[in-house]
Enzyme design. Structure first.
Site, short mmCIF file in Angstrom:
data_model
loop_
_atom_site.label_atom_id
_atom_site.label_comp_id
_atom_site.label_asym_id
_atom_site.label_seq_id
_atom_site.Cartn_x
_atom_site.Cartn_y
_atom_site.Cartn_z
N VAL A 23 0.87 -1.18 0.00
CA VAL A 23 0.00 0.00 0.00
C VAL A 23 0.90 1.22 0.00
O VAL A 23 1.82 1.33 0.83
CB VAL A 23 -0.92 0.03 1.24
CG1 VAL A 23 -1.69 1.34 1.31
CG2 VAL A 23 -1.88 -1.15 1.22
N PHE A 24 0.65 2.15 -0.93
CA PHE A 24 1.43 3.38 -1.02
C PHE A 24 0.70 4.49 -0.29
O PHE A 24 -0.46 4.79 -0.58
CB PHE A 24 1.65 3.77 -2.49
CG PHE A 24 2.40 5.05 -2.65
CD1 PHE A 24 3.78 5.08 -2.53
CD2 PHE A 24 1.74 6.25 -2.89
CE1 PHE A 24 4.49 6.26 -2.65
CE2 PHE A 24 2.44 7.45 -3.03
CZ PHE A 24 3.82 7.45 -2.90
N GLY A 25 1.37 5.13 0.67
CA GLY A 25 0.79 6.25 1.42
C GLY A 25 1.47 7.55 1.04
O GLY A 25 2.70 7.61 0.91
N TYR A 26 0.68 8.61 0.84
CA TYR A 26 1.24 9.91 0.43
C TYR A 26 0.79 11.05 1.34
O TYR A 26 1.23 12.19 1.17
CB TYR A 26 0.83 10.21 -1.03
CG TYR A 26 -0.67 10.19 -1.21
CD1 TYR A 26 -1.32 9.01 -1.55
CD2 TYR A 26 -1.44 11.32 -0.97
CE1 TYR A 26 -2.70 8.96 -1.68
CE2 TYR A 26 -2.81 11.29 -1.10
CZ TYR A 26 -3.44 10.11 -1.45
OH TYR A 26 -4.82 10.07 -1.55
N GLY A 27 -0.11 10.78 2.28
CA GLY A 27 -0.62 11.81 3.19
C GLY A 27 -0.38 11.36 4.62
O GLY A 27 0.76 11.05 5.00
N SER A 28 -1.44 11.27 5.40
CA SER A 28 -1.26 10.85 6.80
C SER A 28 -0.70 9.43 6.89
O SER A 28 -0.09 9.07 7.90
CB SER A 28 -2.58 10.95 7.57
OG SER A 28 -3.52 10.03 7.08
N GLU A 99 -9.98 5.53 5.66
CA GLU A 99 -10.00 6.33 4.42
C GLU A 99 -11.40 6.42 3.80
O GLU A 99 -11.53 6.72 2.61
CB GLU A 99 -9.01 5.70 3.40
CG GLU A 99 -7.59 5.55 3.90
CD GLU A 99 -6.92 6.87 4.25
OE1 GLU A 99 -7.20 7.88 3.59
OE2 GLU A 99 -6.13 6.90 5.23
C1 SIN Z 1 -2.71 8.62 2.23
O1 SIN Z 1 -2.12 9.06 3.22
O2 SIN Z 1 -2.13 7.86 1.43
C2 SIN Z 1 -4.15 8.94 1.97
C3 SIN Z 1 -4.61 10.25 2.48
C4 SIN Z 1 -4.58 10.39 3.97
O3 SIN Z 1 -5.04 9.48 4.68
O4 SIN Z 1 -4.09 11.41 4.46
#
Ligand code: SIN
Length: 199
Positions: A23-28, A99
């Site tokens: 799983v790729f995460g880009y925010g929190s 999410e």
């Molecule tokens: C993420 O972090 O990949 C999705 C957006 C978030 O939960 O901030």
């Protein structure tokens, strides 16, 4: 599309039968890993830009006064840096809940940024999942100037805390990764100026 994406995401069967999924995460998801994982590696995805264009009704705002959080927008030539986690499929229950405010699981090819691990024989890319809040979701707020976004963030808060903490933690996490994100850092600068002008 419904404001709650849990049911749609449960039907995503692209990785059905796999024992583990990236799983790729880009925010929190970069800075708050409140779930078990088998591996964690800095990574990036090509063709996507991180933008504070998604409304948050359940974490950093309320339905009456949504906050602003990030989603990713397709953009040719762009690279979005973040953190990849190898999880067991059971963890999707937690992630889909977290999410649920507009984010859909989308299959994506990610490149790992940790050259050391790749040299030691680990794969340098993998297919996995990223949670994307598309513009057709009910909570989508869309484009605004970075100054406006900073003002919006400064006045927003929700069950997970002040919206400004989300921005600050994300900016710190990107610096720790050694990655520059002009959009995030410009909004952070405006926020710091707002805070300074109010004290
Ligand atoms: C993420 O972090 O990949 C999705 C957006 C978030 O939960 O901030």
């Amino acid at each position: 599309m419904s404001a709650n994406t849990i049911e749609i995401n449960r039907q995503m069967d692209k990785f059905a039968g796999h024992h583990s999924v990236w799983v790729f995460g880009y925010g929190s998801l970069i800075y708050k890993a409140d779930f078990p994982y088998l591996q964690r590696r800095p990574a990036s995805i090509a063709g996507w830009s991180r933008r504070f264009w998604q409304g948050s009704h359940d974490h950093r705002g309320t339905p009456a006064a949504p906050g602003r959080v990030v989603t990713i927008i397709p953009e040719a030539g762009a690279i979005c840096h973040g953190m990849a986690y190898l999880i067991t499929p059971a963890v999707f229950e937690h992630l889909d809940y977290r999410e649920k405010n507009g984010y859909l699981r989308v299959a994506v090819e990610m490149a790992f940024d940790d050259a050391d691990a790749a040299t030691a024989g680990a794969a340098d890319a993998a297919e996995g999942v990223v949670y994307v809040a598309r513009e057709d979701n009910e909570a989508f707020l869309g484009e605004a100037s970075e100054e406006e976004i900073a003002r919006h963030i400064a006045r927003s808060a929700g069950p997970s805390g002040p919206n400004s903490d989300y921005l600050t933690h994300l900016a710190i996490a990107l610096r720790e990764l050694g990655k520059h994100d002009a959009h995030v850092f410009t909004i952070e600068q405006y926020l710091l100026e707002l805070i300074a002008s109010n004290t």
